[in-house]
Design a protein around this motif. Sequence first.
Motif, PDB file in Angstrom:
ATOM      1  N   GLU B  64       0.895  -1.165   0.000  1.00  0.00           N
ATOM      2  CA  GLU B  64       0.000   0.000   0.000  1.00  0.00           C
ATOM      3  C   GLU B  64       0.928   1.207   0.000  1.00  0.00           C
ATOM      4  OE1 GLU B  64      -2.233   0.126   3.614  1.00  0.00           O
ATOM      5  OE2 GLU B  64      -3.855   1.315   2.758  1.00  0.00           O
ATOM      6  N   GLY B  65       1.112   1.824  -1.149  1.00  0.00           N
ATOM      7  CA  GLY B  65       2.077   2.925  -1.242  1.00  0.00           C
ATOM      8  C   GLY B  65       3.466   2.426  -0.871  1.00  0.00           C
ATOM      9  N   ASP B  66       4.091   3.101   0.076  1.00  0.00           N
ATOM     10  CA  ASP B  66       5.448   2.738   0.495  1.00  0.00           C
ATOM     11  C   ASP B  66       5.481   1.549   1.445  1.00  0.00           C
ATOM     12  OD1 ASP B  66       6.410   4.883  -0.859  1.00  0.00           O
ATOM     13  OD2 ASP B  66       6.557   6.197   0.912  1.00  0.00           O
ATOM     14  N   LEU B  67       4.344   1.156   1.940  1.00  0.00           N
ATOM     15  CA  LEU B  67       4.306   0.120   2.986  1.00  0.00           C
ATOM     16  C   LEU B  67       4.232  -1.271   2.374  1.00  0.00           C
ATOM     17  CD1 LEU B  67       4.061  -0.582   6.039  1.00  0.00           C
ATOM     18  CD2 LEU B  67       1.566  -0.424   5.733  1.00  0.00           C
ATOM     19  N   ALA B  68       5.105  -2.162   2.840  1.00  0.00           N
ATOM     20  CA  ALA B  68       5.050  -3.571   2.420  1.00  0.00           C
ATOM     21  C   ALA B  68       5.037  -4.426   3.670  1.00  0.00           C
ATOM     22  CB  ALA B  68       6.253  -3.913   1.547  1.00  0.00           C
ATOM     23  N   LEU B  69       4.018  -5.289   3.805  1.00  0.00           N
ATOM     24  CA  LEU B  69       3.883  -6.155   4.979  1.00  0.00           C
ATOM     25  C   LEU B  69       3.789  -7.608   4.549  1.00  0.00           C
ATOM     26  CD1 LEU B  69       1.165  -4.217   7.034  1.00  0.00           C
ATOM     27  CD2 LEU B  69       3.659  -4.079   7.288  1.00  0.00           C
ATOM     28  N   PHE B  70       4.153  -8.514   5.461  1.00  0.00           N
ATOM     29  CA  PHE B  70       3.882  -9.944   5.304  1.00  0.00           C
ATOM     30  C   PHE B  70       3.337 -10.425   6.638  1.00  0.00           C
ATOM     31  CE2 PHE B  70       7.666 -11.474   7.615  1.00  0.00           C
ATOM     32  CZ  PHE B  70       8.466 -10.349   7.588  1.00  0.00           C
ATOM     33  N   GLU B  71       3.035 -11.720   6.743  1.00  0.00           N
ATOM     34  CA  GLU B  71       2.394 -12.323   7.920  1.00  0.00           C
ATOM     35  C   GLU B  71       0.914 -11.928   7.974  1.00  0.00           C
ATOM     36  OE1 GLU B  71       3.435 -14.576  10.184  1.00  0.00           O
ATOM     37  OE2 GLU B  71       5.511 -14.635   9.501  1.00  0.00           O
ATOM     38  N   THR B  72       0.037 -12.930   7.859  1.00  0.00           N
ATOM     39  CA  THR B  72      -1.401 -12.610   7.854  1.00  0.00           C
ATOM     40  C   THR B  72      -1.834 -11.892   9.131  1.00  0.00           C
ATOM     41  OG1 THR B  72      -1.944 -14.836   8.647  1.00  0.00           O
ATOM     42  CG2 THR B  72      -2.057 -14.464   6.278  1.00  0.00           C
ATOM     43  N   GLY B  73      -1.234 -12.255  10.271  1.00  0.00           N
ATOM     44  CA  GLY B  73      -1.612 -11.593  11.518  1.00  0.00           C
ATOM     45  C   GLY B  73      -1.371 -10.097  11.426  1.00  0.00           C
ATOM     46  N   SER B  74      -0.210  -9.737  10.934  1.00  0.00           N
ATOM     47  CA  SER B  74       0.154  -8.334  10.834  1.00  0.00           C
ATOM     48  C   SER B  74      -0.688  -7.599   9.795  1.00  0.00           C
ATOM     49  CB  SER B  74       1.642  -8.252  10.469  1.00  0.00           C
ATOM     50  OG  SER B  74       1.972  -6.963  10.082  1.00  0.00           O
ATOM     51  N   ILE B  76      -3.723  -8.370   8.703  1.00  0.00           N
ATOM     52  CA  ILE B  76      -5.118  -8.227   9.141  1.00  0.00           C
ATOM     53  C   ILE B  76      -5.222  -7.203  10.265  1.00  0.00           C
ATOM     54  CG2 ILE B  76      -7.022  -9.484  10.268  1.00  0.00           C
ATOM     55  CD1 ILE B  76      -6.249 -11.825   8.358  1.00  0.00           C
ATOM     56  N   PHE B  77      -4.244  -7.184  11.143  1.00  0.00           N
ATOM     57  CA  PHE B  77      -4.236  -6.161  12.190  1.00  0.00           C
ATOM     58  C   PHE B  77      -4.147  -4.761  11.573  1.00  0.00           C
ATOM     59  CE2 PHE B  77      -1.872  -3.445  15.133  1.00  0.00           C
ATOM     60  CZ  PHE B  77      -2.845  -3.344  16.117  1.00  0.00           C
ATOM     61  N   HIS B  78      -3.299  -4.615  10.563  1.00  0.00           N
ATOM     62  CA  HIS B  78      -3.160  -3.324   9.875  1.00  0.00           C
ATOM     63  C   HIS B  78      -4.496  -2.889   9.257  1.00  0.00           C
ATOM     64  CE1 HIS B  78      -1.207  -0.233   7.393  1.00  0.00           C
ATOM     65  NE2 HIS B  78      -1.935  -0.686   6.391  1.00  0.00           N
ATOM     66  N   ILE B  79      -5.162  -3.802   8.585  1.00  0.00           N
ATOM     67  CA  ILE B  79      -6.466  -3.502   7.976  1.00  0.00           C
ATOM     68  C   ILE B  79      -7.475  -3.127   9.072  1.00  0.00           C
ATOM     69  CG2 ILE B  79      -8.411  -4.532   6.720  1.00  0.00           C
ATOM     70  CD1 ILE B  79      -6.227  -6.372   5.332  1.00  0.00           C
ATOM     71  N   ALA B  80      -7.460  -3.908  10.156  1.00  0.00           N
ATOM     72  CA  ALA B  80      -8.434  -3.716  11.236  1.00  0.00           C
ATOM     73  C   ALA B  80      -8.228  -2.384  11.956  1.00  0.00           C
ATOM     74  CB  ALA B  80      -8.333  -4.867  12.240  1.00  0.00           C
ATOM     75  N   GLN B  81      -6.993  -1.897  11.995  1.00  0.00           N
ATOM     76  CA  GLN B  81      -6.746  -0.614  12.653  1.00  0.00           C
ATOM     77  C   GLN B  81      -7.202   0.557  11.808  1.00  0.00           C
ATOM     78  OE1 GLN B  81      -2.611  -0.315  13.980  1.00  0.00           O
ATOM     79  NE2 GLN B  81      -3.591  -0.070  15.976  1.00  0.00           N
ATOM     80  N   ARG B  82      -7.208   0.376  10.502  1.00  0.00           N
ATOM     81  CA  ARG B  82      -7.513   1.498   9.611  1.00  0.00           C
ATOM     82  C   ARG B  82      -8.980   1.574   9.187  1.00  0.00           C
ATOM     83  NH1 ARG B  82      -2.940   0.676  10.363  1.00  0.00           N
ATOM     84  NH2 ARG B  82      -1.216   2.126  10.149  1.00  0.00           N
ATOM     85  N   HIS B  83      -9.699   0.484   9.374  1.00  0.00           N
ATOM     86  CA  HIS B  83     -11.096   0.461   8.932  1.00  0.00           C
ATOM     87  C   HIS B  83     -11.965  -0.172  10.014  1.00  0.00           C
ATOM     88  CE1 HIS B  83      -9.649   1.164   4.789  1.00  0.00           C
ATOM     89  NE2 HIS B  83      -8.718   0.269   5.063  1.00  0.00           N
ATOM     90  N   PRO B  84     -13.158   0.372  10.275  1.00  0.00           N
ATOM     91  CA  PRO B  84     -14.021  -0.268  11.281  1.00  0.00           C
ATOM     92  C   PRO B  84     -14.583  -1.599  10.769  1.00  0.00           C
ATOM     93  CG  PRO B  84     -15.137   1.598  10.243  1.00  0.00           C
ATOM     94  CD  PRO B  84     -13.750   1.584   9.675  1.00  0.00           C
ATOM     95  N   GLY B  85     -14.863  -2.496  11.700  1.00  0.00           N
ATOM     96  CA  GLY B  85     -15.523  -3.750  11.334  1.00  0.00           C
ATOM     97  C   GLY B  85     -14.817  -5.004  11.809  1.00  0.00           C
ATOM     98  N   LEU B  86     -13.548  -4.889  12.242  1.00  0.00           N
ATOM     99  CA  LEU B  86     -12.825  -6.105  12.640  1.00  0.00           C
ATOM    100  C   LEU B  86     -12.339  -6.084  14.082  1.00  0.00           C
ATOM    101  CD1 LEU B  86     -10.751  -6.807   9.407  1.00  0.00           C
ATOM    102  CD2 LEU B  86     -12.500  -8.306  10.393  1.00  0.00           C
TER     103      LEU B  86
END
Lengths: 221, 221
Positions: B64-74, B76-86
């Motif tokens: 996502e832009g400059d950010l590159a992540l791996f590990e599903t835990g990380s 999904i946590f990133h998605i969950a912090q930025r958007h409501p619902g998780l």
Amino acid sequence: MIPTITAFEQSPDEGQGLARDMRVRWALEEVGQPYEVRLVSFKELKQPAHLALHPFGQIPTYQEGDLALFETGSIIFHIAQRHPGLLPKNENARARAITWMFAALSTMEPPIIEREQIPYAEGDRPWHAERVPLMDDRVRVRLDQLSNRLGEADWLDGAFSAGDLMMVMVLRRLEGTGLVEEYPNLSAYVARGQARPAYQRAFDAQLAVFTAKSGSQTSRL
Amino acid sequence: MIPTITAFEQSPDEGQGLARDMRVRWALEEVGQPYEVRLVSFKELKQPAHLALHPFGQIPTYQEGDLALFETGSIIFHIAQRHPGLLPKNENARARAITWMFAALSTMEPPIIEREQIPYAEGDRPWHAERVPLMDDRVRVRLDQLSNRLGEADWLDGAFSAGDLMMVMVLRRLEGTGLVEEYPNLSAYVARGQARPAYQRAFDAQLAVFTAKSGSQTSRL
């Protein structure tokens, strides 16, 4: 509010700092947060009062007012969010440090634990000695990859973070196998973690529990 | 900014939704975030370009832009912090939901993967058939504990969260073993996760990749 964590009344590692309370103690020392420790016997681990805190009957747990947590990943993340010192402020760097926490627990640790468990879980089976070198090779695949990523850096992503704390503790579980020593940069990385004053305070605190409980020390009092 | 995730060009599960991109797809669907998918071949997984994104040579990754992540835990946590619902808004409930993410990945999944790996990692060894029931029993220890904690509740801690998403996906890895079916409340829990519209959209999207790549489908075009 001072949190209370749980630790083994009699740690099977005899004060080597390999039980999982060490991870939480280290994190609390890094951020300068005092804490209390409640010791739990093996019998109590499986009783309803402890299972209400930790559904899988393990240590550590973390209690702070109404909040009760288990899983070292979750506890350390909770500490890191509330106190500076374990996660960078920059959002992207923070997300990458959290990635390394998950990588330590979800990618690196499982084959290390699987190898460690062989004598306990299968020591009475004829194949157990043959499984050790198989598992060594599976652990080496991950150590190779980790060593390649770390390279000559001090820490996995810039400054020391909760990701390094978790990774150092996971690698420490290989002590005595000689596997980490095959990778000089990983050996140096673990030593760098162990040299931190917060690590040393945490190590001394968990060792003091073992020393106080052990017969040889009691007889010296 | 629309994130890009990676998935297998040819998933070994043949579209059953067991590859780990399914977890991230489901999370993105729960929060209504569009995403792009880049397919990666087995050969590319081990090449420098992919290893720069994912040091352990796996899928999924998240860019996502400059950010590159791996590990599903990380991820999904990133998605969950930025958007409501998780993740719940209440701080303590949020910490408990994160605890269940770690519990799924760090406590439940390792023995499940160890069992799953036996035919691949040790299928040519004389003991492999004998290890399956041993591992079944170790998996049952965790399923017992999880079943006791869940009880008659719909989800692990109140409302559906990223912790349930991860746990449902980890339990799905036992499909075909009959182990989850020994615990009716866990079977119903997994079915409850699979019935969510976001799960179904994610499942259909990953199946479409397999269908498009498989010869039988191609010949129907």
